[in-house]
Motif scaffolding. Sequence first.
Motif, PDB file in Angstrom:
ATOM      1  N   PRO A 111       0.830  -1.217   0.000  1.00 38.32           N
ATOM      2  CA  PRO A 111       0.000   0.000   0.000  1.00 38.32           C
ATOM      3  C   PRO A 111       0.860   1.261   0.000  1.00 38.32           C
ATOM      4  O   PRO A 111       2.023   1.244   0.399  1.00 38.32           O
ATOM      5  CB  PRO A 111      -0.784  -0.125   1.311  1.00 38.32           C
ATOM      6  N   ASP A 112       0.255   2.350  -0.429  1.00 35.96           N
ATOM      7  CA  ASP A 112       0.963   3.626  -0.438  1.00 35.96           C
ATOM      8  C   ASP A 112       1.416   4.015   0.967  1.00 35.96           C
ATOM      9  O   ASP A 112       2.447   4.688   1.127  1.00 35.96           O
ATOM     10  CB  ASP A 112       0.067   4.727  -1.004  1.00 35.96           C
ATOM     11  N   SER A 113       0.663   3.610   1.976  1.00 35.77           N
ATOM     12  CA  SER A 113       1.034   3.963   3.345  1.00 35.77           C
ATOM     13  C   SER A 113       2.396   3.398   3.716  1.00 35.77           C
ATOM     14  O   SER A 113       3.151   4.028   4.481  1.00 35.77           O
ATOM     15  CB  SER A 113      -0.028   3.466   4.328  1.00 35.77           C
ATOM     16  N   LEU A 114       2.729   2.219   3.186  1.00 39.37           N
ATOM     17  CA  LEU A 114       4.055   1.668   3.465  1.00 39.37           C
ATOM     18  C   LEU A 114       5.131   2.526   2.810  1.00 39.37           C
ATOM     19  O   LEU A 114       6.178   2.790   3.415  1.00 39.37           O
ATOM     20  CB  LEU A 114       4.176   0.237   2.963  1.00 39.37           C
ATOM     21  N   ILE A 115       4.889   2.977   1.584  1.00 39.42           N
ATOM     22  CA  ILE A 115       5.878   3.801   0.892  1.00 39.42           C
ATOM     23  C   ILE A 115       6.101   5.107   1.640  1.00 39.42           C
ATOM     24  O   ILE A 115       7.230   5.618   1.718  1.00 39.42           O
ATOM     25  CB  ILE A 115       5.457   4.035  -0.572  1.00 39.42           C
ATOM     26  N   VAL A 116       5.057   5.641   2.241  1.00 41.04           N
ATOM     27  CA  VAL A 116       5.205   6.831   3.089  1.00 41.04           C
ATOM     28  C   VAL A 116       6.171   6.519   4.235  1.00 41.04           C
ATOM     29  O   VAL A 116       7.091   7.299   4.535  1.00 41.04           O
ATOM     30  CB  VAL A 116       3.836   7.277   3.638  1.00 41.04           C
ATOM     31  N   ASP A 117       5.995   5.357   4.858  1.00 40.12           N
ATOM     32  CA  ASP A 117       6.878   4.969   5.969  1.00 40.12           C
ATOM     33  C   ASP A 117       8.300   4.705   5.490  1.00 40.12           C
ATOM     34  O   ASP A 117       9.277   5.041   6.179  1.00 40.12           O
ATOM     35  CB  ASP A 117       6.332   3.721   6.660  1.00 40.12           C
ATOM     36  N   LEU A 118       8.431   4.110   4.311  1.00 43.44           N
ATOM     37  CA  LEU A 118       9.764   3.838   3.765  1.00 43.44           C
ATOM     38  C   LEU A 118      10.488   5.146   3.451  1.00 43.44           C
ATOM     39  O   LEU A 118      11.704   5.255   3.663  1.00 43.44           O
ATOM     40  CB  LEU A 118       9.665   2.973   2.506  1.00 43.44           C
TER      41      LEU A 118
ATOM     42  N   HIS B 287       8.490   1.567 -16.188  1.00 51.94           N
ATOM     43  CA  HIS B 287       8.954   0.180 -16.203  1.00 51.94           C
ATOM     44  C   HIS B 287       7.955  -0.622 -17.007  1.00 51.94           C
ATOM     45  O   HIS B 287       6.754  -0.331 -17.001  1.00 51.94           O
ATOM     46  CB  HIS B 287       9.052  -0.340 -14.759  1.00 51.94           C
ATOM     47  N   GLU B 288       8.424  -1.673 -17.673  1.00 55.74           N
ATOM     48  CA  GLU B 288       7.539  -2.436 -18.553  1.00 55.74           C
ATOM     49  C   GLU B 288       6.375  -3.095 -17.819  1.00 55.74           C
ATOM     50  O   GLU B 288       5.340  -3.390 -18.421  1.00 55.74           O
ATOM     51  CB  GLU B 288       8.329  -3.502 -19.318  1.00 55.74           C
ATOM     52  N   ASP B 289       6.522  -3.340 -16.522  1.00 65.73           N
ATOM     53  CA  ASP B 289       5.456  -3.989 -15.773  1.00 65.73           C
ATOM     54  C   ASP B 289       4.492  -3.010 -15.124  1.00 65.73           C
ATOM     55  O   ASP B 289       3.617  -3.412 -14.350  1.00 65.73           O
ATOM     56  CB  ASP B 289       6.053  -4.920 -14.710  1.00 65.73           C
ATOM     57  N   HIS B 290       4.641  -1.715 -15.427  1.00 67.77           N
ATOM     58  CA  HIS B 290       3.689  -0.707 -14.980  1.00 67.77           C
ATOM     59  C   HIS B 290       2.811  -0.289 -16.157  1.00 67.77           C
ATOM     60  O   HIS B 290       3.327   0.070 -17.222  1.00 67.77           O
ATOM     61  CB  HIS B 290       4.407   0.537 -14.455  1.00 67.77           C
ATOM     62  N   SER B 291       1.517  -0.313 -15.953  1.00 69.79           N
ATOM     63  CA  SER B 291       0.616   0.261 -16.949  1.00 69.79           C
ATOM     64  C   SER B 291       0.747   1.781 -16.905  1.00 69.79           C
ATOM     65  O   SER B 291       1.294   2.340 -15.942  1.00 69.79           O
ATOM     66  CB  SER B 291      -0.825  -0.139 -16.632  1.00 69.79           C
ATOM     67  N   PRO B 292       0.255   2.480 -17.913  1.00 68.80           N
ATOM     68  CA  PRO B 292       0.302   3.950 -17.859  1.00 68.80           C
ATOM     69  C   PRO B 292      -0.367   4.507 -16.601  1.00 68.80           C
ATOM     70  O   PRO B 292       0.120   5.483 -16.012  1.00 68.80           O
ATOM     71  CB  PRO B 292      -0.444   4.376 -19.131  1.00 68.80           C
ATOM     72  N   THR B 293      -1.454   3.885 -16.178  1.00 70.94           N
ATOM     73  CA  THR B 293      -2.138   4.335 -14.963  1.00 70.94           C
ATOM     74  C   THR B 293      -1.250   4.129 -13.737  1.00 70.94           C
ATOM     75  O   THR B 293      -1.173   4.993 -12.850  1.00 70.94           O
ATOM     76  CB  THR B 293      -3.461   3.573 -14.777  1.00 70.94           C
ATOM     77  N   GLU B 294      -0.556   2.989 -13.695  1.00 71.45           N
ATOM     78  CA  GLU B 294       0.338   2.717 -12.568  1.00 71.45           C
ATOM     79  C   GLU B 294       1.546   3.645 -12.573  1.00 71.45           C
ATOM     80  O   GLU B 294       1.988   4.105 -11.513  1.00 71.45           O
ATOM     81  CB  GLU B 294       0.769   1.248 -12.607  1.00 71.45           C
ATOM     82  N   GLN B 295       2.077   3.942 -13.755  1.00 73.94           N
ATOM     83  CA  GLN B 295       3.177   4.907 -13.848  1.00 73.94           C
ATOM     84  C   GLN B 295       2.748   6.257 -13.279  1.00 73.94           C
ATOM     85  O   GLN B 295       3.485   6.886 -12.500  1.00 73.94           O
ATOM     86  CB  GLN B 295       3.605   5.072 -15.305  1.00 73.94           C
ATOM     87  N   ALA B 296       1.557   6.696 -13.678  1.00 77.09           N
ATOM     88  CA  ALA B 296       1.064   7.995 -13.211  1.00 77.09           C
ATOM     89  C   ALA B 296       0.863   7.987 -11.697  1.00 77.09           C
ATOM     90  O   ALA B 296       1.167   8.976 -11.016  1.00 77.09           O
ATOM     91  CB  ALA B 296      -0.244   8.342 -13.921  1.00 77.09           C
ATOM     92  N   HIS B 297       0.378   6.875 -11.168  1.00 77.25           N
ATOM     93  CA  HIS B 297       0.163   6.760  -9.720  1.00 77.25           C
ATOM     94  C   HIS B 297       1.490   6.896  -8.972  1.00 77.25           C
ATOM     95  O   HIS B 297       1.584   7.619  -7.969  1.00 77.25           O
ATOM     96  CB  HIS B 297      -0.480   5.415  -9.403  1.00 77.25           C
TER      97      HIS B 297
ATOM     98  N   LEU C  50       2.665   9.887  -6.316  1.00 75.18           N
ATOM     99  CA  LEU C  50       3.097   9.573  -4.954  1.00 75.18           C
ATOM    100  C   LEU C  50       4.504  10.107  -4.697  1.00 75.18           C
ATOM    101  O   LEU C  50       4.787  10.662  -3.631  1.00 75.18           O
ATOM    102  CB  LEU C  50       3.045   8.061  -4.738  1.00 75.18           C
ATOM    103  N   ALA C  51       5.389   9.942  -5.678  1.00 76.51           N
ATOM    104  CA  ALA C  51       6.752  10.456  -5.526  1.00 76.51           C
ATOM    105  C   ALA C  51       6.749  11.964  -5.344  1.00 76.51           C
ATOM    106  O   ALA C  51       7.499  12.512  -4.512  1.00 76.51           O
ATOM    107  CB  ALA C  51       7.591  10.069  -6.736  1.00 76.51           C
ATOM    108  N   ALA C  52       5.922  12.657  -6.098  1.00 78.87           N
ATOM    109  CA  ALA C  52       5.842  14.113  -5.983  1.00 78.87           C
ATOM    110  C   ALA C  52       5.356  14.524  -4.597  1.00 78.87           C
ATOM    111  O   ALA C  52       5.872  15.475  -3.992  1.00 78.87           O
ATOM    112  CB  ALA C  52       4.925  14.680  -7.064  1.00 78.87           C
ATOM    113  N   GLU C  53       4.370  13.804  -4.074  1.00 74.87           N
ATOM    114  CA  GLU C  53       3.837  14.110  -2.754  1.00 74.87           C
ATOM    115  C   GLU C  53       4.886  13.916  -1.658  1.00 74.87           C
ATOM    116  O   GLU C  53       4.916  14.666  -0.673  1.00 74.87           O
ATOM    117  CB  GLU C  53       2.627  13.226  -2.461  1.00 74.87           C
TER     118      GLU C  53
END
Length: 298
Positions: free
Chosen positions: A216-223, A235-245, A249-252
């Motif tokens: 979950p995103d909450s873990l990435i916040v903690d990391l 990355h090839e295993d990210h859909s465009p929607t996942e890339q945008a997500h 999150l990185a920007a936040e």
Amino acid sequence: MASAPNPLPTPGPDARIDLHAHSTASDGTLTPAELMRAAADAGLDTVAITDHDTTIGWAPAVAALPPGLTLVRGAELSCRWYGTEPSIALHLLAYLFDPDSPELVAELTRIRAAREVRAERIVESLRADGIDVDWSDIQARAAGGTVGRPHIAQALIRAGLVGTTSEAFQPRWLGWRYRAPKDDLDVFHAIRLVREAGGVPVFAHPRATRRGEVVPDSLIVDLAAAGLFGLEADHEDHSPTEQAHVRRLAAELGLVVTGSSDFHGEHKTVRLGAFTTSVPAYERIVAEASGVPVVSSS
């Protein structure tokens, strides 16, 4: 640990930078020297060698560095988040860390040994079902690198049982039926070890749902609070929607965003440079590191 490295040479504004590639030091099909030549042939200006849980490919890669190519030395660490049941596996890209950091060396040695045990157990299970794959042959073809499931997939291909690595990772084979647990690094512990070794940790393909369950995103916040520096978005295993997500999150969180091919040679269809990292993101990573410098050949 070495002092903060000089980030020169400064890449040009249009430099092509791929920060995730594997060699035969783990589960790629090109030797470290061949990987460097392939990176130059692909028109890359900078490439990272990030074999699984090992730095054994660093020296031959440096020795074979073609003129004009910059090398970022790194590794992809096998990690796990134990905050849920069942726990979730994840990968941490560690860049420019001191390869002689004692605690990190000890953990990587343990993880590689665990991979070896896991691979041998899988082979034993295959052989128990009458599938003729040979452990000694798999070890020999790994040529001293970290043995992983892709090596077993290649054995299944040679035996004519599957046609591709992707097919070998289907549930009938290595994706479920012939699967065994392995030891991983607690992800918070891994971040601490990388940071203490002067390295820069970036979460590899964090939203790749096609690979399985994601954190979950909450873990990435903690990391991020624990020292995570970046997220691999393109990355090839990210859909465009996942890339945008991932980018949002990185920007936040104020994290750097990277893009990488995760090149494995013949094990995958993706090519070197299929996804790249921006020059500003690369410069932030290099400026943050204090373990080893980037290496360039003029």
